[in-house]
Design an enzyme around this catalytic site. Structure first.
Site, PDB file in Angstrom:
ATOM      1  CB  SER A 120     -57.025 -49.732  -2.993  1.00 37.67           C
ATOM      2  OG  SER A 120     -58.135 -50.568  -3.195  1.00 37.67           O
TER       3      SER A 120
ATOM      4  CG  HIS B   5     -54.661 -53.218  -1.834  1.00 35.80           C
ATOM      5  ND1 HIS B   5     -54.045 -54.031  -0.907  1.00 35.80           N
ATOM      6  CD2 HIS B   5     -55.965 -53.155  -1.472  1.00 35.80           C
ATOM      7  CE1 HIS B   5     -54.944 -54.435  -0.017  1.00 35.80           C
ATOM      8  NE2 HIS B   5     -56.129 -53.916  -0.340  1.00 35.80           N
TER       9      HIS B   5
ATOM     10  CG  ASP C 179     -59.508 -54.050  -1.880  1.00 36.01           C
ATOM     11  OD1 ASP C 179     -58.915 -54.643  -0.957  1.00 36.01           O
ATOM     12  OD2 ASP C 179     -59.474 -52.825  -2.046  1.00 36.01           O
TER      13      ASP C 179
ATOM     14  CG  MET D 244     -64.818 -56.990  -1.778  1.00 32.70           C
ATOM     15  SD  MET D 244     -65.693 -55.424  -1.737  1.00 32.70           S
ATOM     16  CE  MET D 244     -64.334 -54.302  -1.408  1.00 32.70           C
TER      17      MET D 244
ATOM     18  CG  HIS E 161     -57.577 -57.271   1.276  1.00 32.21           C
ATOM     19  ND1 HIS E 161     -58.072 -56.057   1.679  1.00 32.21           N
ATOM     20  CD2 HIS E 161     -57.906 -58.147   2.260  1.00 32.21           C
ATOM     21  CE1 HIS E 161     -58.668 -56.179   2.851  1.00 32.21           C
ATOM     22  NE2 HIS E 161     -58.591 -57.443   3.224  1.00 32.21           N
TER      23      HIS E 161
ATOM     24  CG  MET F 283     -61.821 -58.166   2.184  1.00 34.97           C
ATOM     25  SD  MET F 283     -62.174 -56.457   1.749  1.00 34.97           S
ATOM     26  CE  MET F 283     -61.347 -56.364   0.176  1.00 34.97           C
TER      27      MET F 283
ATOM     28  CG  MET G   2     -59.427 -55.005   7.060  1.00 34.82           C
ATOM     29  SD  MET G   2     -59.141 -54.257   5.434  1.00 34.82           S
ATOM     30  CE  MET G   2     -60.351 -52.946   5.357  1.00 34.82           C
TER      31      MET G   2
ATOM     32  CG  ASP H 262     -57.021 -51.911   2.956  1.00 33.90           C
ATOM     33  OD1 ASP H 262     -57.332 -50.855   2.386  1.00 33.90           O
ATOM     34  OD2 ASP H 262     -57.353 -53.040   2.541  1.00 33.90           O
ATOM     35  N   GLY H 263     -57.751 -48.733   4.649  1.00 33.03           N
ATOM     36  CA  GLY H 263     -59.074 -48.161   4.861  1.00 33.03           C
ATOM     37  C   GLY H 263     -59.015 -46.772   5.462  1.00 33.03           C
TER      38      GLY H 263
HETATM   39  C1  DX5 Z   1     -61.990 -51.918   1.741  1.00 32.06           C
HETATM   40  C2  DX5 Z   1     -60.755 -52.271   0.953  1.00 32.06           C
HETATM   41  C3  DX5 Z   1     -59.777 -51.151   0.801  1.00 32.06           C
HETATM   42  C4  DX5 Z   1     -60.296 -49.947   0.082  1.00 32.06           C
HETATM   43  C5  DX5 Z   1     -59.585 -48.742   0.635  1.00 32.06           C
HETATM   44  O1  DX5 Z   1     -62.715 -53.073   2.008  1.00 32.06           O
HETATM   45  O2  DX5 Z   1     -60.073 -53.361   1.547  1.00 32.06           O
HETATM   46  O3  DX5 Z   1     -58.585 -51.610   0.167  1.00 32.06           O
HETATM   47  O4  DX5 Z   1     -60.125 -50.002  -1.302  1.00 32.06           O
HETATM   48  O5  DX5 Z   1     -60.168 -47.608   0.099  1.00 32.06           O
HETATM   49  P1  DX5 Z   1     -60.019 -46.170   0.761  1.00 32.06           P
HETATM   50  O6  DX5 Z   1     -58.563 -45.852   0.752  1.00 32.06           O
HETATM   51  O7  DX5 Z   1     -60.840 -45.305  -0.142  1.00 32.06           O
HETATM   52  O8  DX5 Z   1     -60.565 -46.283   2.163  1.00 32.06           O
HETATM   53 ZN    ZN Z   2     -57.972 -53.945   0.744  1.00 33.16          ZN
END
Ligand code: DX5
Ligand code: ZN
Length: 210
Positions: free
Chosen positions: A7, A32, A34, A36, A65, A67, A135, A169-170
């Site tokens: 990510s 990956h 992300d 937002m 991804h 969000m 998640m 993920d997370g």
């Molecule tokens: C959180 C993201 C993740 C995040 C994971 O909202 O969707 O992809 O980057 O990060 P780590 O591995 O640090 O939890």
């Molecule tokens: Zn993610």
């Protein structure tokens, strides 16, 4: 052999190209990405122009991804920017239409669920999905701790009959990774555990060995 999606949210924003090259040089399976919108989750990250720019320098499989509250407004832009697969949240607006749109564009189709959303909510869509992204933290920020109950959700998705790819993920680490794979995950998403590691190559090799 498990797959690793690194990510880029945890990469160095001052050297995003180097961060992206680390993902490919170490043999990660996906980059990956992300996205937002500040409303679906209380944070902002990247827009499609960042992905398009990174793509000129880094030839990875872009695993995006979303969000965001209304993915329909962004799917075309991320497809054009170069995403290879797009994951939308079942809690978002126009979920089913979004899946159909991603499919029509010829990209990999993913659905994600927040920790409080039950596995059963995706059953009606199983045959429309290439992947499910579980998640394992509240989405919005990297560097959180994995919520242990989400391991059961992976198991439940398998018990309910989902045969496609499951990503988690997370808060994924080398310590909890084997447990997640044992529960039925194919792909581990790692932000902090990969980018903050002393030896990211060793992390990638370890995940590929799970
Ligand atoms: C959180 C993201 C993740 C995040 C994971 O909202 O969707 O992809 O980057 O990060 P780590 O591995 O640090 O939890
Ligand atoms: Zn993610």
């Amino acid at each position: 052999m498990s797959k690793l999606a690194a990510s880029i949210l945890a990469g160095d924003v001052l050297h995003l190209g180097d961060a992206g090259r680390l993902v490919t040089d170490t043999g990660c399976d996906y980059l990956h990405f992300d996205i937002m919108d500040g409303v679906f989750v209380p944070n902002l990250s990247f827009g499609p122009h960042v992905l398009a720019g990174l793509k000129t320098a880094v030839r990875a499989v872009y695993d995006t991804h979303l969000m965001v509250c209304d993915p329909m407004t962004l799917i075309d832009a991320f497809a054009k920017a170069g995403s290879h697969r797009l994951t939308v949240h079942v809690e978002a607006k126009n979920f089913e239409e979004s899946l159909a749109k991603i499919r029509k564009l010829g990209l990999g189709v993913g659905a994600s669920l927040k920790p409080a959303t039950p596995a059963s909510s995706l059953v009606p869509y199983f045959d429309k999905l290439d992947l499910i992204l579980v998640m394992s933290v509240e989405p919005g920020f990297g560097g959180q701790k994995l919520i242990p109950s989400q391991v059961d959700k992976i198991r439940e998705l398998r018990a309910l009959g989902f045969q496609g790819e499951i990503e988690v993920d997370g808060g994924v680490t080398l310590e909890n990774g084997p447990l997640l794979v044992h529960a039925g995950a194919d792909t581990l998403v790692m932000g902090t555990s990969f980018f903050a590691a002393d030896d990211p190559q060793a992390v990638a090799d370890a995940v590929h060995g799970f």
